[in-house]
Design an enzyme around this catalytic site. Structure first.
Site, PDB file in Angstrom:
ATOM      1  N   LEU A 103      44.902  46.337  48.282  1.00 53.93           N
ATOM      2  CA  LEU A 103      45.093  45.441  47.149  1.00 53.93           C
ATOM      3  C   LEU A 103      43.926  44.465  47.192  1.00 53.93           C
ATOM      4  O   LEU A 103      43.601  43.941  48.252  1.00 53.93           O
ATOM      5  CB  LEU A 103      46.419  44.674  47.256  1.00 53.93           C
ATOM      6  CG  LEU A 103      47.711  45.503  47.143  1.00 53.93           C
ATOM      7  CD1 LEU A 103      48.923  44.600  47.359  1.00 53.93           C
ATOM      8  CD2 LEU A 103      47.795  46.212  45.807  1.00 53.93           C
ATOM      9  N   ASP A 104      43.313  44.217  46.042  1.00 51.03           N
ATOM     10  CA  ASP A 104      42.143  43.336  46.060  1.00 51.03           C
ATOM     11  C   ASP A 104      42.557  41.882  46.281  1.00 51.03           C
ATOM     12  O   ASP A 104      43.741  41.536  46.282  1.00 51.03           O
ATOM     13  CB  ASP A 104      41.295  43.513  44.795  1.00 51.03           C
ATOM     14  CG  ASP A 104      42.023  43.098  43.524  1.00 51.03           C
ATOM     15  OD1 ASP A 104      42.680  42.047  43.532  1.00 51.03           O
ATOM     16  OD2 ASP A 104      41.915  43.822  42.520  1.00 51.03           O
ATOM     17  N   LYS A 105      41.574  41.039  46.460  1.00 54.10           N
ATOM     18  CA  LYS A 105      41.799  39.633  46.802  1.00 54.10           C
ATOM     19  C   LYS A 105      42.679  38.922  45.785  1.00 54.10           C
ATOM     20  O   LYS A 105      43.479  38.042  46.143  1.00 54.10           O
ATOM     21  CB  LYS A 105      40.436  38.922  46.915  1.00 54.10           C
ATOM     22  CG  LYS A 105      40.489  37.490  47.404  1.00 54.10           C
ATOM     23  CD  LYS A 105      39.082  36.951  47.565  1.00 54.10           C
ATOM     24  CE  LYS A 105      39.096  35.529  48.118  1.00 54.10           C
ATOM     25  NZ  LYS A 105      37.725  35.010  48.330  1.00 54.10           N
ATOM     26  N   ASP A 106      42.570  39.313  44.512  1.00 49.27           N
ATOM     27  CA  ASP A 106      43.302  38.640  43.441  1.00 49.27           C
ATOM     28  C   ASP A 106      44.591  39.350  43.058  1.00 49.27           C
ATOM     29  O   ASP A 106      45.166  39.071  41.998  1.00 49.27           O
ATOM     30  CB  ASP A 106      42.397  38.500  42.213  1.00 49.27           C
ATOM     31  CG  ASP A 106      41.167  37.649  42.504  1.00 49.27           C
ATOM     32  OD1 ASP A 106      41.314  36.626  43.193  1.00 49.27           O
ATOM     33  OD2 ASP A 106      40.063  38.005  42.055  1.00 49.27           O
ATOM     34  N   THR A 107      45.041  40.273  43.900  1.00 49.75           N
ATOM     35  CA  THR A 107      46.292  40.977  43.665  1.00 49.75           C
ATOM     36  C   THR A 107      47.252  40.696  44.814  1.00 49.75           C
ATOM     37  O   THR A 107      46.866  40.735  45.978  1.00 49.75           O
ATOM     38  CB  THR A 107      46.063  42.502  43.552  1.00 49.75           C
ATOM     39  OG1 THR A 107      45.158  42.763  42.480  1.00 49.75           O
ATOM     40  CG2 THR A 107      47.370  43.226  43.285  1.00 49.75           C
TER      41      THR A 107
END
Length: 230
Positions: A103-107
């Protein structure tokens, strides 16, 4: 049966030298008896260290509610990692723990973490088609026509020549939706919405396969029962 020092080292309890020190101090029991030699052959299920059973000797599977701002990488310099939320000993296991997909940093949301390679392959193989559910907030009012578009199996992401598999979209509010996917391409949810002219403002994964977050708070984790990995 493995040697005691190899077993404890592989589970992250310390180096072989440190295990030898545990033995010297009488901290290790096997079948109720104090272990005398660090090279003694043992069965993990019968070993006690400081009168506690060994942690997950057959492998770890952990569900983490990933908070925003954390990255799924082992590399230094990319920010605060999800592994900093977990017991340091797990990173010393051999092999070390790793996330199943990313999951990316903003998820935020459900992330599975394991030290079992077969589990990583099971859930990330292109043929796996593991169902994943995302809660999405976008920048402008959603068009109901997106439901048909996403279900058509014709959505093409920028830079790719193979369309996405059919996906189920449920519009839950003017700016919110629930998207169910059966694949896991790079930044797929954001790119799917972008392909139709919407920008994803917030993204949260609430389900991965049979696993749901339930009441697990952001930053908290739970050890799961291992599925059959043969």
């Amino acid at each position: 049966m493995p040697r005691l020092d190899q077993l404890l080292s592989s589970l992250g309890y310390g180096s072989r030298k440190e295990v030898a020190d545990f033995v010297k101090k009488g901290r290790v029991l096997w079948r109720g008896e104090v272990v005398k030699r660090p090279d003694q052959k043992v069965e993990a299920s019968d070993v006690r260290l400081d009168d506690e059973p060994l942690e997950a000797p057959d492998g770890l599977l952990v569900m983490l509610n990933k908070p925003l701002g954390h990255v799924c990488t082992h590399s230094d310099g990319e920010g605060t990692t999800v592994y900093e939320l977990l017991p340091p000993r797990w990173m010393a296991r051999k092999p070390a723990i790793t996330s199943i997909g990313r999951l990316d940093k903003d998820t935020s949301g459900l992330l599975l973490i394991t030290d079992l390679g077969p589990l990583v392959h099971r859930y990330t193989s292109p043929k796996a088609e593991v169902e994943k559910i995302y809660e999405v907030t976008v920048d402008r009012e959603l068009d109901p026509a997106l439901i048909t578009t996403f279900a058509s199996g014709s959505v093409l992401l920028r830079g790719e020549d193979k369309p996405c598999l059919p996906a189920q979209l449920e519009i839950t509010g003017p700016l919110t939706a629930r998207l169910t996917l059966m694949e896991g391409r790079y930044h797929q949810v954001r790119r799917m919405f972008a392909s139709q002219g919407w920008h994803v403002e917030k993204l949260h994964r609430s389900r991965f396969g049979d696993y749901r977050l339930g009441d697990l708070a952001p930053g908290e984790w739970r050890v799961l029962e291992l599925p059959d990995v043969k």
